[in-house]
Design a protein around this motif. Sequence first.
Motif: not given
Length: 250
Positions: A226-235, A171-176, A133-135, A66-67
């Motif tokens: 689910d943890e992958i998406v939660q991590h992305a949201f936090k980032v 755009c954040q909603n879309f990325a998640l 960017v953030y992996e 995500i960037g």
Amino acid sequence: MSGSEGESHSKTRKFKSLFKAGFSRGKKELVKGKLHVEHALGLGHQPNVIPEGEAGLVAESRTVVIGWHPVPGGGWLAQTGLGQLISKKINNYPDPTQHWAILVGDYCHQLWMDEDLDIIYINGEKAQSEWTVYEVGKTKLNDEALRQAGEMVIYNMREKQKGYNLITNNCQNFALNMLDAIQIGKQRDFGTALAIFQRATGKGRVSDLFLENLPEAEEQDEKPPDEIVQHAFKVMDENTTKLDTHHSLN
């Protein structure tokens, strides 16, 4: 009819003619101005840059990033009704000049807006210097499958709310949502959702072979989906500037 009455009628007709001409010209100038603003902000559909091909899987996992990058002129959004309509009960909202997207390989996948400020999907070639960017995960989908995933995510979001919203449809909603759809561990769900999307819209056809080859559920980096998406949201939350509505909108 007397001479004075004829002269009066003549002036009235001339005034109406000039008014009509001026009104018509004003409408044209308004349209030109609207188009100029849309062009300056880059609103509207853009050409697809993903090479033509069939949706499929790749052998090796691909990194999902995500960037964000600043949007030139994006501050305009906060000055319109979009910003003004935010509830004053919300203490802050994401800076609309900070735009997030999904990046995989050489391409970025993102939510944008058409001329009516309704959300659309666009993609583009990734320029490393533009993005912070953030992996966040992995995928085994190829570029065409990712493009179709982006289209599908926007379609599903538009079914609920087609207009852009700084809080609930951005755009954040879309990325998640896209990350959730494309990540390893969700391929079976993605294949089913994609087939439903294509039947509903008539956009392309996912091959039976592609669906048959989608792997069963698996974890990535020892994390469930689910943890992958939660991590992305936090980032994203930690790296997105927040604007205080009590200060900015008063």
